[in-house]
Enzyme design. Structure first.
Site, PDB file in Angstrom:
ATOM      1  N   CYS B 112      36.647  41.672  21.726  1.00  0.00           N
ATOM      2  CA  CYS B 112      36.563  41.100  23.071  1.00  0.00           C
ATOM      3  C   CYS B 112      35.215  41.329  23.759  1.00  0.00           C
ATOM      4  O   CYS B 112      34.904  40.673  24.744  1.00  0.00           O
ATOM      5  CB  CYS B 112      37.702  41.656  23.915  1.00  0.00           C
ATOM      6  SG  CYS B 112      39.292  41.420  23.078  1.00  0.00           S
ATOM      7  N   HIS B 259      36.409  39.248  30.399  1.00  0.00           N
ATOM      8  CA  HIS B 259      37.207  38.897  29.215  1.00  0.00           C
ATOM      9  C   HIS B 259      38.645  38.651  29.673  1.00  0.00           C
ATOM     10  O   HIS B 259      39.233  39.453  30.412  1.00  0.00           O
ATOM     11  CB  HIS B 259      37.149  40.047  28.203  1.00  0.00           C
ATOM     12  CG  HIS B 259      38.270  40.034  27.221  1.00  0.00           C
ATOM     13  ND1 HIS B 259      38.510  38.948  26.410  1.00  0.00           N
ATOM     14  CD2 HIS B 259      39.239  40.939  26.941  1.00  0.00           C
ATOM     15  CE1 HIS B 259      39.575  39.203  25.668  1.00  0.00           C
ATOM     16  NE2 HIS B 259      40.035  40.398  25.971  1.00  0.00           N
ATOM     17  N   ASN B 289      44.842  35.016  24.938  1.00  0.00           N
ATOM     18  CA  ASN B 289      43.678  35.880  24.753  1.00  0.00           C
ATOM     19  C   ASN B 289      43.022  35.506  23.419  1.00  0.00           C
ATOM     20  O   ASN B 289      43.568  35.800  22.357  1.00  0.00           O
ATOM     21  CB  ASN B 289      44.142  37.341  24.765  1.00  0.00           C
ATOM     22  CG  ASN B 289      43.028  38.333  24.481  1.00  0.00           C
ATOM     23  OD1 ASN B 289      41.982  37.981  23.941  1.00  0.00           O
ATOM     24  ND2 ASN B 289      43.264  39.585  24.818  1.00  0.00           N
TER      25      ASN B 289
END
Lengths: 78, 332
Positions: B112, B259, B289
């Site tokens: 990430c 993020h 995600n």
């Protein structure tokens, strides 16, 4: 924090109905709402009001609301 | 000499997994509750025969519809789902994309935080005079690592790829970086088997955790509470350090992109840090995600939706697996 205030915040974090009767002996593990998603809310609650962090192993050791308060530190409750 | 982020595109695989699909598979899983809590309605899922490299290829080709690919002189490819241990995926991409052979190409393994690190690498390459036009690719297919009975992780993660060009510029548009690493969290988000420390084990035992998700050591494991604890600790400090290093304040920035881990986590961080909601990006409704792709997807969508415009100063913040984290300010 007053214990009764903590119970209300916990009811909110777990998204239980507002008339849910919670006390120190309430068994969290028996609640359908106590899952991996609601644990995020409890982590946020503990960070916001107590500035503390419980790790995943500590969460595993928690069964009742009283267990949770002891992990946070009983000195934080009146 | 400076550099700027001059083009950005993303690609999502065609197949989707909706909350309704998950609710049908897992009887105690509420679609409404999922969306309300984590802000995700559907995720895109890579095809069985498709890989992160394929997704990156498609994202890059979208970008090459308007950017002259013969100008690219370095490829950086961020993924944790490579086709092979060797060769380097970026080398395969150089050939498949028809890029010049007189270029550099490397992979780097981050999750990430990957896009922020990629920008830092690109800035370093350009300001050192090593490259002039860097193609930064991020692509991730965590769904290939997730056990089909792991409802928690299947809820959170989606697949995707992004392509960006960072090019030499007279003025710098990519400002100061703050990067961080805390490897003590290495086992909190991990695929334990399949590397050389622990080989893939066809007989690995599938275990079910307390919340009813099942996985073996061949599959992705995420210790959600520990990851959240890490972000609560690290991200506010990271933001403060980045603002200080760039001598700016939140109210001087035009937009802030974190993020997109899940909406609960980033909304909590937003409030804790004190970022106004009207300058804070939060949308993972139709992507989930996507790991190293969430930030470039967010930049592109923010621009498409006119939440940012050319000339705006944007804080971008990545954090996750490793633990690895980083942030910078860019002028878009």
């Amino acid at each position: 924090m007053k214990r009764t205030d903590f119970y209300l915040k916990l009811i909110d974090a777990l998204e239980l109905s507002s008339d849910f009767s919670m006390d120190a002996v309430t068994n969290l593990k028996n609640l359908e709402e106590y899952d991996s998603i609601s644990i995020m809310s409890i982590i946020a609650l503990i960070d916001e009001y107590f500035g503390k962090k419980l790790n995943a192993n500590e969460f595993k050791e928690i069964t009742t609301v009283n267990d949770l308060m002891e992990k946070i530190g009983s000195e934080n409750f009146e | 000499m400076g550099c700027k982020l001059s083009a950005i595109e993303y690609y999502l695989p065609e197949q989707t997994l909706t909350n309704d699909d998950l609710e049908k598979e897992f009887e105690d899983w509420s679609a409404d509750k999922i969306e309300k809590k984590v802000g995700i309605r559907e995720r895109h899922i890579v095809g069985r025969e498709e890989t992160a490299l394929d997704l990156a290829y498609r994202a890059a080709n979208k970008l090459f519809q308007y950017f002259d690919k013969s100008k690219i002189d370095f490829v950086l490819f961020c993924t944790q789902s490579p086709d092979y241990y060797l060769p380097t995926s970026a080398c395969i991409l150089q050939d498949r994309l028809g890029l010049n052979v007189e270029i550099g190409a490397v992979d780097f393994n981050l999750g990430c935080s990957g896009f922020v690190y990629g920008l830092a690498f690109a800035k370093g390459l350009i300001t050192a005079g090593v490259a002039h036009n860097v193609l930064l690719l991020t692509a991730e297919t965590y769904t290939k690592h997730i056990n089909s009975k792991d409802k928690a992780n299947r809820t959170i993660f989606g697949d995707g790829a992004a392509a960006a060009v960072i090019e030499e510029a007279a003025e710098n548009h990519i400002f100061e970086f703050v990067l961080g690493t805390d490897g003590s969290g290495w086992d909190k988000l991990i695929v334990p088997n399949g590397g050389l420390r622990h080989r893939y084990d066809a007989g690995a035992i599938v275990e079910t955790d307390e919340s009813g998700s099942s996985r073996s050591a061949n599959d992705l494991f995420m210790n959600g509470p520990e990851i959240f604890n890490f972000t609560i600790e690290a991200v506010p400090k990271l933001v403060a350090a980045t603002l200080k290093k760039n001598q700016t304040w939140i109210n001087e920035l035009d937009y802030i992109i974190f993020h997109q881990a899940n909406s609960y986590i980033i909304e909590y961080l937003r409030k804790k840090i004190g970022i106004p909601s009207d300058k804070f990006y939060m949308d993972m409704t139709y992507t989930g995600n996507t790991v190293s792709c969430t930030i470039p997807i967010a930049i592109k969508e923010s621009f498409n939706k006119k939440m940012i415009k050319h000339g705006d100063n944007i804080l971008i913040v990545g954090f996750g697996v490793g633990y690895s984290y980083g942030a910078t300010v860019i002028k878009f």
